[in-house]
Design a protein around this motif. Structure first.
Motif, PDB file in Angstrom:
ATOM      1  N   PRO A  80     -18.018 -58.256  25.965  1.00 17.98           N
ATOM      2  CA  PRO A  80     -17.442 -56.944  25.625  1.00 17.98           C
ATOM      3  C   PRO A  80     -18.377 -56.067  24.806  1.00 17.98           C
ATOM      4  N   ASN A  81     -19.131 -56.640  23.850  1.00 19.32           N
ATOM      5  CA  ASN A  81     -19.958 -55.740  23.030  1.00 19.32           C
ATOM      6  C   ASN A  81     -21.152 -55.181  23.794  1.00 19.32           C
ATOM      7  N   ALA A  82     -21.595 -55.858  24.848  1.00 20.29           N
ATOM      8  CA  ALA A  82     -22.637 -55.263  25.710  1.00 20.29           C
ATOM      9  C   ALA A  82     -22.064 -54.030  26.421  1.00 20.29           C
ATOM     10  N   TYR A  83     -20.823 -54.154  26.921  1.00 25.71           N
ATOM     11  CA  TYR A  83     -20.199 -52.993  27.582  1.00 25.71           C
ATOM     12  C   TYR A  83     -19.950 -51.866  26.582  1.00 25.71           C
ATOM     13  N   MET A  84     -19.549 -52.213  25.356  1.00 26.69           N
ATOM     14  CA  MET A  84     -19.269 -51.173  24.363  1.00 26.69           C
ATOM     15  C   MET A  84     -20.548 -50.426  23.992  1.00 26.69           C
ATOM     16  N   ARG A  85     -21.675 -51.160  23.895  1.00 29.12           N
ATOM     17  CA  ARG A  85     -22.956 -50.480  23.621  1.00 29.12           C
ATOM     18  C   ARG A  85     -23.350 -49.580  24.783  1.00 29.12           C
ATOM     19  N   LEU A  86     -23.180 -50.086  25.999  1.00 32.33           N
ATOM     20  CA  LEU A  86     -23.501 -49.272  27.174  1.00 32.33           C
ATOM     21  C   LEU A  86     -22.654 -48.002  27.187  1.00 32.33           C
ATOM     22  N   LYS A  87     -21.372 -48.170  26.888  1.00 30.38           N
ATOM     23  CA  LYS A  87     -20.464 -47.015  26.829  1.00 30.38           C
ATOM     24  C   LYS A  87     -20.992 -45.969  25.855  1.00 30.38           C
ATOM     25  N   ALA A 109     -25.405 -59.414  24.839  1.00 32.22           N
ATOM     26  CA  ALA A 109     -24.509 -59.260  23.683  1.00 32.22           C
ATOM     27  C   ALA A 109     -25.299 -58.862  22.445  1.00 32.22           C
ATOM     28  N   ASP A 110     -26.482 -59.467  22.273  1.00 37.87           N
ATOM     29  CA  ASP A 110     -27.365 -59.152  21.151  1.00 37.87           C
ATOM     30  C   ASP A 110     -28.219 -57.944  21.519  1.00 37.87           C
ATOM     31  N   LYS A 111     -28.102 -56.883  20.746  1.00 35.40           N
ATOM     32  CA  LYS A 111     -28.852 -55.652  21.033  1.00 35.40           C
ATOM     33  C   LYS A 111     -30.348 -55.913  21.146  1.00 35.40           C
ATOM     34  N   HIS A 112     -30.870 -56.879  20.378  1.00 40.33           N
ATOM     35  CA  HIS A 112     -32.308 -57.133  20.357  1.00 40.33           C
ATOM     36  C   HIS A 112     -32.688 -58.357  21.198  1.00 40.33           C
TER      37      HIS A 112
END
Ligand SMILES: [Fe+2]
Length: 247
Positions: free
Chosen positions: A58-65, A14-17
């Motif tokens: 969800p935000n991990a999937y949105m970043r991957l998208k 979830a956390d980009k870093h």
């Protein structure tokens, strides 16, 4: 010729870093995709074979998208044991990314299966999923099939990993063996490269875009092997060329 890039086990957090086992999975994926863009282009399609988000946020999937969309080609995904298919579908389908689809790039048919048992690392193909596979292969009167799933359907040489492979591999291969159109089976999950041939069908496992695993006395250890992706060239006569590119 159909040119495919397979990436697998991206394990975004979830956390980009954020770090997973000390590894920055987001940065590692971006390095892999940069390498793909610079060295593997042109290609026609990207397949992503599970464990896309480590904890299915969800935000991990949105970043991957957003990273995958930059490739500019169609993307097709399937879930792994770390994923939640409902969250994947909500994150991807509105943006035109497929989730566990069966689709044609004639004369090839690509079959993306869901081998996840919710809450378990072990995989299994449900009766419905086996029937979907069987029907898709039976319908293919002329052409060739590439079958993709997350869990390895054969032992990959890592006993702890093999305990969480595809638990009903015999049923899977009964379906595969009943049809002469299958040319290759493709998977992730093991975080290691695998290649074999079974009754004329290529069996292909692909390393992760983050860290790799090896067998150890304690079960599984993180290897020092680099992130990687697989390229596949599918020819109209049913032959294919493939290789794994370390990054
Ligand atoms: Fe997995």
């Amino acid at each position: 010729m159909l040119r495919i890039i397979q990436i697998t086990d991206t394990h975004l957090l979830a956390d980009k870093h954020g770090l997973l086992r000390g590894h920055d999975t987001d940065r590692s994926l971006r390095r892999v995709l940069d390498h793909v863009a610079q060295h593997a282009a042109p290609f026609d399609l990207v397949l992503v074979t599970g464990d896309l988000a480590h904890q299915a946020e969800p935000n991990a999937y949105m970043r991957l998208k957003s990273y995958l969309k930059k490739t500019g080609v169609p993307i097709e995904c399937l879930p792994g044991n770390h994923d939640r298919q409902s969250v994947m579908q909500a994150s991807f389908i509105p943006y035109g990314i497929g989730c566990a689809n069966i689709f044609d790039r004639r004369p090839w048919r690509i079959i993306m299966l869901n081998s996840v048992i919710p809450g378990q690392d072990l995989g299994q193909l449900s009766a419905a999923e086996l029937a979907r596979l069987d029907n898709a292969l039976r319908d293919l009167t002329e052409g060739h099939a590439l079958v993709c799933l997350h869990h390895p359907p054969v032992p990959v040489g890592n006993p702890s990993m093999d305990e969480m492979g595809l638990s009903n591999a015999a049923e899977f291969f009964r379906v595969i063996d009943a049809h002469s159109c299958v040319r290759a089976v493709l998977w992730g999950h093991a975080h290691s490269e695998f290649a074999d041939v079974r009754r004329g069908v290529q069996l292909l496992g692909t390393p992760s875009t983050c860290f790799q695993f090896r067998a150890s006395a304690a079960g599984i250890a993180v290897d020092d092997a680099p992130p990687a992706y697989r390229w596949l060239w599918l020819f109209p006569d049913g032959t294919l060329k493939t290789g794994v590119t370390p990054v």
